[in-house]
Write a protein that holds these residues in place. Sequence first.
Motif, mmCIF file in Angstrom:
data_model
loop_
_atom_site.group_PDB
_atom_site.id
_atom_site.type_symbol
_atom_site.label_atom_id
_atom_site.label_comp_id
_atom_site.label_asym_id
_atom_site.label_seq_id
_atom_site.Cartn_x
_atom_site.Cartn_y
_atom_site.Cartn_z
ATOM 1 N N MET A 66 -25.797 -19.561 -16.802
ATOM 2 C CA MET A 66 -26.085 -20.513 -15.756
ATOM 3 C C MET A 66 -26.148 -21.905 -16.373
ATOM 4 S SD MET A 66 -29.425 -20.892 -13.257
ATOM 5 C CE MET A 66 -30.496 -20.167 -14.419
ATOM 6 N N LYS A 67 -25.477 -22.855 -15.766
ATOM 7 C CA LYS A 67 -25.532 -24.245 -16.194
ATOM 8 C C LYS A 67 -26.490 -25.000 -15.280
ATOM 9 C CE LYS A 67 -21.000 -24.664 -18.262
ATOM 10 N NZ LYS A 67 -19.797 -25.472 -18.357
ATOM 11 N N LEU A 68 -27.235 -25.944 -15.885
ATOM 12 C CA LEU A 68 -28.179 -26.761 -15.137
ATOM 13 C C LEU A 68 -27.919 -28.228 -15.420
ATOM 14 C CD1 LEU A 68 -31.443 -24.792 -15.965
ATOM 15 C CD2 LEU A 68 -30.165 -24.718 -13.836
ATOM 16 N N SER A 69 -28.270 -29.077 -14.470
ATOM 17 C CA SER A 69 -28.130 -30.514 -14.676
ATOM 18 C C SER A 69 -29.244 -31.077 -15.549
ATOM 19 C CB SER A 69 -28.113 -31.250 -13.331
ATOM 20 O OG SER A 69 -29.341 -31.060 -12.660
ATOM 21 N N ALA A 70 -30.361 -30.380 -15.621
ATOM 22 C CA ALA A 70 -31.493 -30.848 -16.431
ATOM 23 C C ALA A 70 -31.107 -30.839 -17.901
ATOM 24 C CB ALA A 70 -32.710 -29.965 -16.197
ATOM 25 N N ARG A 71 -31.344 -31.933 -18.579
ATOM 26 C CA ARG A 71 -30.986 -32.058 -19.990
ATOM 27 C C ARG A 71 -32.131 -31.701 -20.920
ATOM 28 N NH1 ARG A 71 -26.460 -30.988 -18.835
ATOM 29 N NH2 ARG A 71 -25.016 -32.544 -18.103
ATOM 30 N N ASN A 72 -33.341 -31.628 -20.397
ATOM 31 C CA ASN A 72 -34.502 -31.317 -21.221
ATOM 32 C C ASN A 72 -34.734 -29.809 -21.197
ATOM 33 O OD1 ASN A 72 -35.075 -34.109 -21.720
ATOM 34 N ND2 ASN A 72 -35.765 -34.210 -19.606
ATOM 35 N N GLN A 73 -34.040 -29.097 -22.083
ATOM 36 C CA GLN A 73 -34.143 -27.647 -22.172
ATOM 37 C C GLN A 73 -34.648 -27.290 -23.563
ATOM 38 O OE1 GLN A 73 -30.632 -25.603 -20.746
ATOM 39 N NE2 GLN A 73 -30.122 -27.287 -19.372
ATOM 40 N N ILE A 74 -35.759 -26.551 -23.619
ATOM 41 C CA ILE A 74 -36.424 -26.260 -24.881
ATOM 42 C C ILE A 74 -36.614 -24.748 -24.997
ATOM 43 C CG2 ILE A 74 -38.458 -26.753 -26.297
ATOM 44 C CD1 ILE A 74 -38.937 -29.140 -24.250
ATOM 45 N N VAL B 179 -37.495 -17.445 -23.770
ATOM 46 C CA VAL B 179 -37.206 -18.154 -22.523
ATOM 47 C C VAL B 179 -36.771 -19.583 -22.840
ATOM 48 C CG1 VAL B 179 -38.818 -16.785 -21.141
ATOM 49 C CG2 VAL B 179 -39.625 -18.868 -22.238
ATOM 50 N N THR B 180 -36.324 -20.270 -21.823
ATOM 51 C CA THR B 180 -36.001 -21.685 -21.938
ATOM 52 C C THR B 180 -36.881 -22.460 -20.973
ATOM 53 O OG1 THR B 180 -33.705 -21.182 -22.496
ATOM 54 C CG2 THR B 180 -34.178 -23.424 -21.771
ATOM 55 N N VAL B 181 -37.603 -23.446 -21.497
ATOM 56 C CA VAL B 181 -38.409 -24.345 -20.667
ATOM 57 C C VAL B 181 -37.463 -25.453 -20.206
ATOM 58 C CG1 VAL B 181 -40.325 -25.979 -20.652
ATOM 59 C CG2 VAL B 181 -40.506 -23.859 -21.969
ATOM 60 N N VAL B 182 -37.372 -25.647 -18.904
ATOM 61 C CA VAL B 182 -36.495 -26.674 -18.341
ATOM 62 C C VAL B 182 -37.372 -27.715 -17.665
ATOM 63 C CG1 VAL B 182 -34.610 -27.153 -16.742
ATOM 64 C CG2 VAL B 182 -34.680 -24.973 -17.961
ATOM 65 N N VAL B 183 -37.217 -28.976 -18.088
ATOM 66 C CA VAL B 183 -38.010 -30.061 -17.525
ATOM 67 C C VAL B 183 -37.083 -30.990 -16.754
ATOM 68 C CG1 VAL B 183 -39.566 -31.977 -18.026
ATOM 69 C CG2 VAL B 183 -39.621 -29.914 -19.451
ATOM 70 N N LYS B 184 -37.335 -31.131 -15.478
ATOM 71 C CA LYS B 184 -36.555 -32.036 -14.637
ATOM 72 C C LYS B 184 -37.560 -32.829 -13.812
ATOM 73 C CE LYS B 184 -32.712 -33.399 -12.516
ATOM 74 N NZ LYS B 184 -31.581 -34.013 -13.164
ATOM 75 N N ALA B 185 -37.742 -34.076 -14.162
ATOM 76 C CA ALA B 185 -38.736 -34.884 -13.470
ATOM 77 C C ALA B 185 -38.205 -36.283 -13.220
ATOM 78 C CB ALA B 185 -40.012 -34.965 -14.305
ATOM 79 N N SER B 186 -38.544 -36.810 -12.071
ATOM 80 C CA SER B 186 -38.133 -38.180 -11.761
ATOM 81 C C SER B 186 -39.078 -39.183 -12.402
ATOM 82 C CB SER B 186 -38.065 -38.395 -10.254
ATOM 83 O OG SER B 186 -39.323 -38.103 -9.679
ATOM 84 N N ASP B 187 -40.300 -38.756 -12.716
ATOM 85 C CA ASP B 187 -41.287 -39.627 -13.341
ATOM 86 C C ASP B 187 -41.949 -38.885 -14.493
ATOM 87 O OD1 ASP B 187 -41.259 -41.905 -11.490
ATOM 88 O OD2 ASP B 187 -42.033 -40.433 -10.059
ATOM 89 N N VAL B 188 -42.090 -39.575 -15.590
ATOM 90 C CA VAL B 188 -42.865 -39.069 -16.719
ATOM 91 C C VAL B 188 -43.911 -40.119 -17.025
ATOM 92 C CG1 VAL B 188 -42.823 -38.366 -19.140
ATOM 93 C CG2 VAL B 188 -40.909 -37.770 -17.638
ATOM 94 N N MET B 189 -45.180 -39.703 -17.039
ATOM 95 C CA MET B 189 -46.269 -40.650 -17.244
ATOM 96 C C MET B 189 -46.933 -40.405 -18.594
ATOM 97 S SD MET B 189 -47.835 -40.388 -13.415
ATOM 98 C CE MET B 189 -49.075 -41.639 -13.636
ATOM 99 N N ILE B 190 -47.376 -41.474 -19.223
ATOM 100 C CA ILE B 190 -48.096 -41.404 -20.487
ATOM 101 C C ILE B 190 -49.356 -42.241 -20.336
ATOM 102 C CG2 ILE B 190 -48.054 -41.984 -22.943
ATOM 103 C CD1 ILE B 190 -45.027 -41.516 -22.837
ATOM 104 N N GLY B 191 -50.464 -41.712 -20.769
ATOM 105 C CA GLY B 191 -51.727 -42.458 -20.716
ATOM 106 C C GLY B 191 -52.364 -42.514 -22.081
ATOM 107 N N LYS B 192 -53.223 -43.497 -22.239
ATOM 108 C CA LYS B 192 -53.928 -43.621 -23.519
ATOM 109 C C LYS B 192 -55.331 -44.096 -23.275
ATOM 110 C CE LYS B 192 -53.799 -45.741 -28.015
ATOM 111 N NZ LYS B 192 -53.135 -46.683 -28.901
#
Length: 68
Positions: free
Chosen positions: A1-9, A55-68
């Motif tokens: 299966m191919k996915l558009s998500a590029r963040n595959q771990i 398994v493969t973790v697939v991350v597809k997000a329109s927003d990624v937030m970072i806090g400190k």
Amino acid sequence: MKLSARNQIAGTVVSITPGAVNGTIKVDIGGGNVVTASITEEAIADLALAQGDAVTVVVKASDVMIGK
């Protein structure tokens, strides 16, 4: 299966905690890092997920937030 998500771990399932509707899956992605995902119990069953599975973790997000 191919996915558009590029963040595959690639990783290994280290634990599955069932819930009433959603379960929690912890995946060891190496280097002491664990990713936690909440997915439906139906998806857990359909994928026949079990501890130790590769398994493969697939991350597809329109927003990624970072806090400190």
